[in-house]
Structure formats: C-alpha cells, structure tokens
Design a protein around this motif. Structure first.
Motif, PDB file in Angstrom:
ATOM      1  N   GLU A 161       0.835  -1.199   0.000  1.00  0.00           N
ATOM      2  CA  GLU A 161       0.000   0.000   0.000  1.00  0.00           C
ATOM      3  C   GLU A 161       0.870   1.249   0.000  1.00  0.00           C
ATOM      4  OE1 GLU A 161      -3.686   2.030   2.559  1.00  0.00           O
ATOM      5  OE2 GLU A 161      -2.412   0.481   3.491  1.00  0.00           O
ATOM      6  N   ALA A 162       1.968   1.206   0.753  1.00  0.00           N
ATOM      7  CA  ALA A 162       2.884   2.350   0.809  1.00  0.00           C
ATOM      8  C   ALA A 162       3.483   2.640  -0.561  1.00  0.00           C
ATOM      9  CB  ALA A 162       3.993   2.072   1.827  1.00  0.00           C
ATOM     10  N   VAL A 163       3.907   1.598  -1.264  1.00  0.00           N
ATOM     11  CA  VAL A 163       4.495   1.779  -2.592  1.00  0.00           C
ATOM     12  C   VAL A 163       3.484   2.381  -3.556  1.00  0.00           C
ATOM     13  CG1 VAL A 163       5.399   0.566  -4.617  1.00  0.00           C
ATOM     14  CG2 VAL A 163       6.239  -0.016  -2.334  1.00  0.00           C
ATOM     15  N   ARG A 164       2.261   1.845  -3.544  1.00  0.00           N
ATOM     16  CA  ARG A 164       1.225   2.336  -4.454  1.00  0.00           C
ATOM     17  C   ARG A 164       0.880   3.797  -4.181  1.00  0.00           C
ATOM     18  NH1 ARG A 164      -2.684  -3.058  -4.184  1.00  0.00           N
ATOM     19  NH2 ARG A 164      -1.531  -4.291  -5.738  1.00  0.00           N
ATOM     20  N   LEU A 165       0.746   4.141  -2.893  1.00  0.00           N
ATOM     21  CA  LEU A 165       0.444   5.525  -2.539  1.00  0.00           C
ATOM     22  C   LEU A 165       1.605   6.454  -2.897  1.00  0.00           C
ATOM     23  CD1 LEU A 165      -1.294   5.035   0.934  1.00  0.00           C
ATOM     24  CD2 LEU A 165      -2.345   5.991  -1.132  1.00  0.00           C
ATOM     25  N   ALA A 166       2.824   5.995  -2.625  1.00  0.00           N
ATOM     26  CA  ALA A 166       4.002   6.819  -2.903  1.00  0.00           C
ATOM     27  C   ALA A 166       4.161   7.078  -4.396  1.00  0.00           C
ATOM     28  CB  ALA A 166       5.254   6.143  -2.347  1.00  0.00           C
ATOM     29  N   GLU A 167       3.933   6.054  -5.207  1.00  0.00           N
ATOM     30  CA  GLU A 167       4.059   6.224  -6.654  1.00  0.00           C
ATOM     31  C   GLU A 167       2.985   7.161  -7.201  1.00  0.00           C
ATOM     32  OE1 GLU A 167       6.142   1.950  -7.815  1.00  0.00           O
ATOM     33  OE2 GLU A 167       3.968   2.180  -7.995  1.00  0.00           O
ATOM     34  N   ARG A 168       1.829   7.176  -6.554  1.00  0.00           N
ATOM     35  CA  ARG A 168       0.743   8.047  -7.018  1.00  0.00           C
ATOM     36  C   ARG A 168       0.881   9.477  -6.507  1.00  0.00           C
ATOM     37  NH1 ARG A 168      -4.393   9.088  -4.882  1.00  0.00           N
ATOM     38  NH2 ARG A 168      -4.212   7.372  -3.378  1.00  0.00           N
ATOM     39  N   LEU A 169       1.261   9.613  -5.229  1.00  0.00           N
ATOM     40  CA  LEU A 169       1.293  10.936  -4.602  1.00  0.00           C
ATOM     41  C   LEU A 169       2.653  11.620  -4.683  1.00  0.00           C
ATOM     42  CD1 LEU A 169      -0.767  10.066  -1.386  1.00  0.00           C
ATOM     43  CD2 LEU A 169      -1.567  11.245  -3.452  1.00  0.00           C
ATOM     44  N   ARG A 170       3.731  10.836  -4.891  1.00  0.00           N
ATOM     45  CA  ARG A 170       5.090  11.383  -4.966  1.00  0.00           C
ATOM     46  C   ARG A 170       5.431  12.282  -3.769  1.00  0.00           C
ATOM     47  NH1 ARG A 170       8.035   8.456  -7.910  1.00  0.00           N
ATOM     48  NH2 ARG A 170       9.514  10.186  -8.008  1.00  0.00           N
ATOM     49  N   PRO A 171       5.371  11.754  -2.555  1.00  0.00           N
ATOM     50  CA  PRO A 171       5.722  12.570  -1.383  1.00  0.00           C
ATOM     51  C   PRO A 171       7.209  12.909  -1.382  1.00  0.00           C
ATOM     52  CG  PRO A 171       5.527  10.272  -0.758  1.00  0.00           C
ATOM     53  CD  PRO A 171       5.053  10.367  -2.184  1.00  0.00           C
ATOM     54  N   ASP A 172       7.584  13.904  -0.629  1.00  0.00           N
ATOM     55  CA  ASP A 172       8.996  14.281  -0.517  1.00  0.00           C
ATOM     56  C   ASP A 172       9.785  13.234   0.262  1.00  0.00           C
ATOM     57  OD1 ASP A 172       8.703  16.866  -1.812  1.00  0.00           O
ATOM     58  OD2 ASP A 172       7.599  17.444  -0.007  1.00  0.00           O
ATOM     59  N   VAL A 173       9.142  12.627   1.262  1.00  0.00           N
ATOM     60  CA  VAL A 173       9.797  11.627   2.103  1.00  0.00           C
ATOM     61  C   VAL A 173       8.810  10.516   2.440  1.00  0.00           C
ATOM     62  CG1 VAL A 173      10.984  11.176   4.302  1.00  0.00           C
ATOM     63  CG2 VAL A 173      11.304  13.372   3.145  1.00  0.00           C
TER      64      VAL A 173
END
Length: 217
Positions: free
Chosen positions: A39-51
C-alpha cells in the motif's frame, strides 16, 4: 512549502502517533498513511511525497522490499526513504540501507529527531540515529564475510577522510562544518567529492563503506 510525508507502519497506534507528531510540526505535512508495504508503494508512486517513512517489518511487502522499489537503483524516479524500527540491531535494517534508504531511526527517537530525519532526507541529506550508528553499521558490515569493499576511484584527501568519518558517525553537514571549522558549502563540496570517488549514491552508503573499510569514527 511544507515537506510532504507518507507514513507506513502496520500497527495503527504507532502509525497514527507518527503521523500526529509530524503533522504537528509547521513545515511537515503527512499526505498519506499505509498499513503495509505494498500500500505504501502504491500511494508513494501516485502521490510522490517528498519523504517516505517506512517501518521495517510490515505485511504483504516488508520495508526492505518497499524501500528497494521506491529508492533502489532500479527505481526510475527514486524517492527519499527513512526507515524506522523498534530494534536497534535489526538485521533487516542493514538490508534497507543497502536498498537505498537515506536514514534510519528508532521508534523511541522522539519528535525532534524524527523531524530532523525527515528534513534531512527531503534536502538530500541523511540522518542515522546517533545512538545506534556505530553499533548497527559495524555489526552488519562485519557480518558479510568474504565481501571485499570496493576501492575509491581516486584516493581520498585527508580532509575528505575526516568528512567521511564524521558522516559515518551520523553527523549532519552543519555539525561537520562546526567540528572541522569549515563552511557549510565546503562540507557539501567534500561530501559530493567523496560520493563521486566512492561511486555511492548517498551518505548512508558512504557510512557503510567507511565501516566496511575500517574507517570507524
């Protein structure tokens, strides 16, 4: 602008607590939370957070695998990852650092250090919990028998050796500048030079190399 952060931990209480601590800091904004690595990977790839702040032990996809996907050498657009764990001698942490994590913290680090680690990662720097830096890296570097550390492309200067040891000790650029009585810009120049000579991607890999070659702080 605020630093956009994703928090991933399989324990709801800890996940919520970390998010609340970070959200309480004026320059940090938690944009998403995740209960497992996938879930973290999917959210990170979609939202592109700084950290991305990732726990090591998570279901579905553990923190090491998630870190490798988000920050590893095969990541097309790598993100900054900080690993956080309960254990100061967790065998998974070394793997996470190898996978591309920029920092490592214990969950009892406290709000101030947590914020520092996130800010450092967002700025392209790295912070490893000072209380465990020497123990963690020396134990796991020594635990890879038969591995011959690569040699630098060019010999390090005396000042670069000093900066390398300071990085391995977990010091920030500001702390290194104060300790060596040089400017912050000079520290950044030395750090960049050492990275180029060692062929490493970040300060964590610098620290690992220092321990693998016996350059203990």
């Amino acid at each position: 602008m605020s630093i956009r952060v994703l928090v991933a931990d399989d324990q709801e209480l800890i996940r919520t607590g970390l998010a609340m601590i970070l959200d309480a800091q004026p320059d940090i904004d938690v944009v998403a939370t995740a209960a497992d690595g996938l879930e973290a990977v999917r959210l990170a790839e979609r939202l592109r957070p700084d950290v991305c702040l990732l726990d090591v032990r998570m279901p579905v996809l553990d923190g090491i695998a998630a870190t490798r996907r988000l920050a590893g050498p095969e990541a097309a657009q790598p993100l900054a990852v900080v690993v956080i764990t309960t254990f100061d001698l967790d065998e998974y942490v070394y793997g996470a650092l190898r996978a591309g994590a920029r920092g490592f913290l214990l969950k009892d680090a406290g709000p101030a250090l947590l914020g520092q680690a996130v800010r450092a990662a967002a700025q392209g720097d790295a912070l490893i919990a000072p209380s465990v830096t020497t123990r963690l890296l020396s134990v796991f570097a020594a635990g890879e028998p038969g591995t011959v550390p690569r040699q630098p492309f060019e010999p390090l200067t005396e000042r670069e050796e000093q900066v390398l040891r300071a990085v391995a000790a977990g010091h920030t650029n500001t702390e290194i500048a104060a300790g060596l009585f040089i400017s912050l810009s000079t520290v950044k120049t030395h750090v960049a030079s050492v990275m180029a000579k060692l062929g490493v991607r970040n300060r964590v890999e610098m620290a690992i190399w220092a321990y693998e070659t016996g350059r203990k702080p």
